[in-house]
Design an enzyme around this catalytic site. Sequence first.
Site, PDB file in Angstrom:
ATOM      1  N   GLU A  57      65.465 -25.914  11.218  1.00 43.29           N
ATOM      2  CA  GLU A  57      66.392 -26.580  10.721  1.00 43.29           C
ATOM      3  C   GLU A  57      66.636 -26.060   9.375  1.00 43.29           C
ATOM      4  OE1 GLU A  57      65.963 -30.800  11.055  1.00 43.29           O
ATOM      5  OE2 GLU A  57      67.336 -30.772  12.905  1.00 43.29           O
ATOM      6  N   GLU A 104      73.165 -27.335   8.789  1.00 44.28           N
ATOM      7  CA  GLU A 104      73.337 -28.818   8.837  1.00 44.28           C
ATOM      8  C   GLU A 104      74.109 -29.489   7.871  1.00 44.28           C
ATOM      9  OE1 GLU A 104      70.167 -32.465   8.954  1.00 44.28           O
ATOM     10  OE2 GLU A 104      69.264 -30.693   9.175  1.00 44.28           O
ATOM     11  N   HIS A 108      56.916 -40.553   8.532  1.00 43.80           N
ATOM     12  CA  HIS A 108      58.248 -40.561   7.346  1.00 43.80           C
ATOM     13  C   HIS A 108      58.362 -42.103   6.946  1.00 43.80           C
ATOM     14  CE1 HIS A 108      59.094 -36.581   8.394  1.00 43.80           C
ATOM     15  NE2 HIS A 108      59.928 -36.952   9.273  1.00 43.80           N
ATOM     16  N   CYS A 142      73.790 -32.730   6.667  1.00 45.60           N
ATOM     17  CA  CYS A 142      73.051 -33.248   5.782  1.00 45.60           C
ATOM     18  C   CYS A 142      72.380 -31.884   4.629  1.00 45.60           C
ATOM     19  CB  CYS A 142      71.653 -33.627   6.412  1.00 45.60           C
ATOM     20  SG  CYS A 142      71.809 -35.237   7.157  1.00 45.60           S
ATOM     21  N   CYS A 150      70.963 -38.741  11.344  1.00 42.29           N
ATOM     22  CA  CYS A 150      71.220 -38.451   9.497  1.00 42.29           C
ATOM     23  C   CYS A 150      72.420 -37.937   9.140  1.00 42.29           C
ATOM     24  CB  CYS A 150      69.993 -37.626   9.218  1.00 42.29           C
ATOM     25  SG  CYS A 150      69.876 -36.101  10.152  1.00 42.29           S
ATOM     26  N   CYS A 151      73.030 -37.091   9.723  1.00 40.08           N
ATOM     27  CA  CYS A 151      74.337 -36.401   9.319  1.00 40.08           C
ATOM     28  C   CYS A 151      75.606 -37.457   9.244  1.00 40.08           C
ATOM     29  CB  CYS A 151      74.634 -35.242  10.137  1.00 40.08           C
ATOM     30  SG  CYS A 151      73.535 -33.912  10.009  1.00 40.08           S
ATOM     31  N   GLY A 178      56.148 -36.057   4.170  1.00 44.41           N
ATOM     32  CA  GLY A 178      56.487 -34.943   4.926  1.00 44.41           C
ATOM     33  C   GLY A 178      58.027 -34.506   4.778  1.00 44.41           C
ATOM     34  N   HIS A 179      58.711 -35.467   4.611  1.00 38.91           N
ATOM     35  CA  HIS A 179      60.075 -35.278   4.387  1.00 38.91           C
ATOM     36  C   HIS A 179      60.468 -36.031   2.883  1.00 38.91           C
ATOM     37  CE1 HIS A 179      64.447 -35.015   4.491  1.00 38.91           C
ATOM     38  NE2 HIS A 179      64.388 -34.811   5.692  1.00 38.91           N
ATOM     39  N   HIS A 183      62.411 -26.333   5.866  1.00 42.55           N
ATOM     40  CA  HIS A 183      63.586 -27.304   6.429  1.00 42.55           C
ATOM     41  C   HIS A 183      64.473 -27.457   5.307  1.00 42.55           C
ATOM     42  CE1 HIS A 183      64.986 -31.126   7.493  1.00 42.55           C
ATOM     43  NE2 HIS A 183      64.929 -30.977   8.594  1.00 42.55           N
TER      44      HIS A 183
END
Length: 670
Positions: free
Chosen positions: A333, A349, A173, A351, A417-418, A222-223, A281
């Site tokens: 997720e 989630e 990442h 996020c 992250c949230c 990847g994200h 995801h």
Amino acid sequence: MRKGINFRLVIVLLGLFWSGICFPGCRSERSFDYPFQSVHFTQVKIKDNFWAPRLETNRRVTIPYAFKMCEETGRIENFREAARVLRGEIAHGRFYSKYPFDDSDVYKIIEGASYSLAIYPDPQLEQYLDELIAEIRAAQEPDGYLYTARTVKAAKPHPWIKKERWANLYMAHELYNVGHLYEAAVAHYLSTGKRDLLDVALKNADLVAQVFGPGKKHGVPGHQEIEIGLVKLYRLTGERKYLDLAKFFLDERGRAKGRKLYGEYSQDHLPVVEQKEAVGHAVRAMYMYSAMADVAALTGDEAYIEAIKTIWKDVVSTKLYLTGGIGAAGRIEGFGEPYQLPNETAYCETCASIGHVFWNQRMFLFTGDSKYIDVLEKTLYNALLSGISLEGDRFFYSNVLASDGQHERSPWFSCACCPSNITRFLPSLPGYIYALQGDRLYVNLFIQNEAEIKVQGKRVKVKQITNYPWSGRIKLIVEPEKEAEFTIMFRIPGWALGKAVPSDLYRFKEKEIPPPEVKVNGKKVTLELTQGYLPLRRRWQTGDMVEVNLPLPVHRVVAHPKVKADEGLIAWQRGPLIYCAEAIDNGGAVTNIVIPEKADLQPEFRASLLGGVVVLKGEVWGLYQKKPQGRTEKVKQPFLAIPYYAWAHRGRGEMRVWLAEDETKARPRR
């Protein structure tokens, strides 16, 4: 100063465009953009009793608390350690936090703090940001590379960290991290005029553009996230290479040129324009669809927008929770199969809910269709708002729709992250209320506020007076600088017209829905809607008033028969709010409750409960297992439901959004 950035121009543009969607920097140089533009959040002052306290809590509590937790968990120390390594003070540093993408949390909180500074000047917060940015700058390698997990050269690196840069794009990442850096840098620069973080971001983006692209390294993050950040850099600087690189990363997905595909989990199974279903995801997906919308807007790529329209229909028709949450499969997720929407294990989630708002806002900006705001509003008031406590320092990562008492809000997460995402979303909320297209002013959300908006160059003050979501009465007072002809496009929510969602996934059981009423200066207006909006065109004068009454009956909601998790169950909705039942209000249990076919729940405002909420009261059946005979007894008992967003504030206990209407779906209490 870097070519392409004019500080005075930026300050002017700050008052026009924002929110990661539209604050163009060299607008005249571009032939494409969103047909609709958000009204910048600094032009709108929220003054209600529902959202204004939450924005103030975010400023006073959540942002300082999130920075404090980043200090305590080593996220900020990672930058200091990387700087020490670069200065040669130590040969092998230590990576203090758990995940190599933890840099991103710091960037997101900086973004939120910058938005907050744009509204509330705070010298102490600004000084803290100056010092923190200096530490980030010191952690950047000479060529622009910035990724503390590798720079510290830990003796025992995280298993995702390879010796070479860019060697594990799937999970390391590096690109995800700097995407949030770019967003934070643009926000900080536009809020303060300071270049420190922007220079760091541009130096890094220039490096990434040297490494990746046609004829260079082929690979995708990847994200997804860097694509959104690159678009923001392009909007600010006018540098086409940033937009081209965002499009390159999107176009490379699903194409196995010199690399192994990541598969559905990262939406890397097909080229993006060939994808038709939401898979994998959920947060990755939301960021990708949002980036596709941005790139489509700025390049005119129709294939992008057609693809995400198809995917949106898949989500809203088969993969959307009643709360507006997305993501049924905790293992990834992310999304499950169509109609796979379990309540006890719902992931939803926080996020993903924030990303869902981002995506739906962009879909509106493309089309002007209120159905996207309908979904945005549902997510905003339910799945998203559930993610943070009323006090501002406790959080949910996932937001289930049923609990047996094992859930409680957390002060932080190892993967944080949230909380950091919440800090950056809330200050930008005023930017979602209004939008413009030509001489049309769109009223999308109903929040008491005062705004100053330019409609085709003419200054118009707008005051919205309402107690929404508790009341459906809204007054819009229009005060143009001079008498002016334009159209107010007033959104009439789908729920006010009898539609639970813009699909058949959920429906209201009531066939008779009291119609909305609209008056202009006391004269009733016929409801003739265009894409869910009531056009009100006239020569507006100071003091003109639009009065809207959206009736708020208590709706019984049922799910599509294919949603097996909700079979024989019923839920409650009033206005945009989904309700739930907690054990603390219902004799210690809710799984034993059976809702009578003709249950008549009445709303009642309770100022002293959960910050002031409208509850739903009535009578239901309770099932009880009698000893020693073991027979089940059915007893009438009082019932109370609260807004879903406010659950889990009074200790652990059972909670249900969906309650039994079929007795066989209830669990007798022993």
